[in-house]
Scaffold this active site. Structure first.
Site, mmCIF file in Angstrom:
data_model
loop_
_atom_site.group_PDB
_atom_site.id
_atom_site.type_symbol
_atom_site.label_atom_id
_atom_site.label_comp_id
_atom_site.label_asym_id
_atom_site.label_seq_id
_atom_site.Cartn_x
_atom_site.Cartn_y
_atom_site.Cartn_z
ATOM 1 C CG LEU A 101 0.619 -8.658 1.767
ATOM 2 C CD1 LEU A 101 2.268 -9.038 3.140
ATOM 3 C CD2 LEU A 101 0.092 -9.908 1.570
ATOM 4 C CG ASP A 102 -5.166 -7.019 3.942
ATOM 5 O OD1 ASP A 102 -6.192 -5.895 2.467
ATOM 6 O OD2 ASP A 102 -6.525 -7.574 4.280
ATOM 7 C CE LYS A 103 -1.189 0.291 10.244
ATOM 8 N NZ LYS A 103 -1.818 1.504 11.044
#
Length: 242
Positions: A101-103
């Site tokens: 998952l992206d930041k």
């Protein structure tokens, strides 16, 4: 050999965090070689049977941890702040994330020690569904829905069909994918002239985020574990030995 600390052993086997299993031990619910042990720091000799609430402890070959990832954390061991700091009390050395998952993305992030399960959950051939809640800058349209259902063309390559739906407010949508490409959700809406403001993963296959609080992690239940394995054509990997 002194053996392994009881609290570490129980946490490693997925019975909870170190603090949670320590409470379980102090409550007298754990027996080692038939004797009640109330000291979480007690060292369990190798091969000695352990019981919890009168039931023999099944030593699991693999561990699977569900995290409700907050925004601001990186799905990486080497970058900071790492999601691994949120897994305190779990056996993180051999845990690997099932996808990333992206930041700035929240939601369901699964970790497993089973490389074959990880491969099958992430490989496009198995078409494991991933469900997202998405807040858009502008309302989604019926044209978006049709384009996603047909298989959006992204940078010259056609994606697998995706299901887009919404309720009264079309700036809040749910998107179901059957693949997991780099920044895929954001790139799909960008290709449609829109922008993702907020993104949260709600489900992976039959595994639901549910009411797990933001920033907390827990082991999968046996039912959840079994459903994941069956969903990708594997048997549940549990045994009585390590």
């Amino acid at each position: 050999m002194r053996g392994e600390r009881l609290d570490k052993l129980l946490a490693r086997l997925g019975l909870g965090s170190r603090k949670e299993v320590a409470r379980l031990v102090r409550a007298g619910r754990v027996r080692v070689a038939g004797e009640a042990v109330r000291d979480p720091g007690f060292h369990v000799p190798e091969g000695v049977p352990v019981e919890v609430d009168g039931k023999p402890l099944a030593l699991r070959r693999h561990h699977h941890i569900l995290l409700h990832k907050p925004a601001g954390y990186v799905t990486s061991r080497t970058e900071e702040p790492s999601v691994y700091v949120l897994l305190s009390g779990f056996p993180t050395r051999d845990l690997f994330p099932v996808g990333r998952l992206d930041k700035d993305t929240e939601g369901l992030l699964l970790f497993t020690t089973d490389g074959e399960l990880l491969h099958r959950l992430t490989h496009p051939r198995h078409k494991v569904e991933k469900r997202y809640l998405v807040h858009l800058e502008r309302p989604a349209t019926e044209e978006d829905r049709r384009a996603f259902a047909e298989g959006l063309i992204l940078e010259g390559e056609r994606l697998l069909p995706a299901a887009l739906s919404w309720g009264e407010d079309p700036t809040w949508v749910e998107l179901v994918l059957r693949e997991g490409r780099f920044h895929q959700v954001k790139r799909m809406f960008q290709a449609r002239g829109n922008r993702v403001v907020y993104l949260k993963r709600l489900a992976l296959g039959l595994l639901e985020l549910g009411d797990l609080p933001l920033g907390e992690a827990r082991p999968l239940t046996p039912e959840e574990e079994g459903a994941l394995y069956q969903g990708v054509g594997l048997f549940t990997e549990c045994s009585q030995g390590t």
